[in-house]
Each structure stands twice: as C-alpha cells, then as structure tokens.
Enzyme design. Sequence first.
Site, PDB file in Angstrom:
ATOM      1  CG  ASP A 100      -1.741   1.255   1.350  1.00  0.00           C
ATOM      2  OD1 ASP A 100      -2.589   1.513   0.484  1.00  0.00           O
ATOM      3  OD2 ASP A 100      -1.528   2.003   2.325  1.00  0.00           O
TER       4      ASP A 100
ATOM      5  CD  GLU B 183      -3.326  -1.957  -1.071  1.00  0.00           C
ATOM      6  OE1 GLU B 183      -3.677  -0.772  -1.238  1.00  0.00           O
ATOM      7  OE2 GLU B 183      -3.566  -2.596  -0.019  1.00  0.00           O
TER       8      GLU B 183
END
Length: 244
Positions: free
Chosen positions: A64, A136
Amino acid sequence: MTSQHQNNTGVGSDWEPDPGVVAFAEQLGVPVSLELLELALTHRSYAYEHGGVPHNERLEFLGDSILGQAVTVMLYRDFPELDEGQLAKRRASLVSTIALAEIARGIGLGEQVRLGKGEDLTGGRDKASILADTMEAVIGATYLSAGPEQATALVLRLVDPLVNNPERFGAAMDPKTSLQEAAALIGASAPVYDIVSTGPDHNRRFVATVTVGPYTATGSGSSKKHAEMAAALEAWTDISARTS
C-alpha cells in the site's frame, strides 16, 4: 522443535512452487521471489483453514505504501498543470479498491489467490476488496524481492491504462453519487443499501449489499460508510460495463 526448516516466508525447505504461481510470476515480468509471491497470494481465509499458515496482510501493508508513493511521484512529474487538490483526487482514484481490483482482473490475479473454501464458494475470487488487497501484497513482495525501482516500474506499468481515463475519477472519488447517476440513466430507482456486520467490537467488519434495478453488488469495509462505498463502486462498474 520441528525438523522442517522455516524461512521468513513461512514455507519449509522442501517447498516447491505451484505451477500457477510460476506462470503468474512470468506474467508480471519482474524478478519476484516465488515464495514471497505465494505468500502475497495467500488470503487469511486460506490461512485460517490450514492451521494458521502465514498470510498476505503484512505484505499488503507494505505494498500500500509503495503503491501510494509511486503513483504520487508519477502524477507530480507527468501532470504539472494540475493543482494539489486535483492531484490528490487522481491519486485517490488510482489507488482505490476499484482501480486495484480492475488491474487485478486484467492480469488474472483472482485465479491465483489462495482462498478458504467458504470465501471461494461465495465469489471471493472476483471480490474487489480481496483483489485489491492481494494486488497490494504482490507489490510488497516485488519490493522485497527486486527492490524499489522494480516495484515502482511494476506499479506504473499496471496503472498506466487508467491514468488518462477521466470517467473513472468521478466514480472512484464519489461512488454513491456516481451510482445514483447511473441508476437514473437506466431508469432505475435510487440505490438501496443493506448492511450486516461481523466480528468483535474492536475488529468489526461491515458488508454492504446495494440493489439498483436488476443489479446487485457487495462491498466490505471497516465502517458502514466504507462498505457502502465499496458496494457502490462494484455496482457502478458493473452497470457501466453492461450499458456502455
């Protein structure tokens, strides 16, 4: 003490990569560790059903951050005409759950995710939240395997098709309003949301189901608002694809 050596990916010394993981790594086009990639593809539902083996949430946390940085720098460099607010909106859209899920579907990620049986049976392989989180995690695995330059290059290659698509920015930033507009275009009543929650108070998860005419979609999140937004994005994407 177990006789099987464990490395920092949580797999044993006799581990052999799944052929699907090998093919997926080749498709990514980056020198990613197969052990880390398999970990990145392991959802917590699979881990729970297999004795608590390691899952991908730590890699998701890392990915992320890498994703956000790569997209931020790219937008700053490539769009000098945009002010801070416009840059922020574009970044939010490109790193949103719907954008990452769209990217994941484009590279067949759902087919490779390791899911628990229940999650698999309820459509987990196409669930936006699972696809986005796993995407992610894959970025995080790439960073640890190949370094920041390769991870950034992967991010930019994946988001490139979405960068100059202005329609998606409005939907990702305000999905509930965009869904209302889509409902009006197809002559349907206003979207209706139904929400259920699971888990203890300190770790509550919400699942929203939205109905728009003949269309239904679900989304999950840590709050009612986030769950509704995720569901709205799913519904908007479905309606847009079927009516375009």
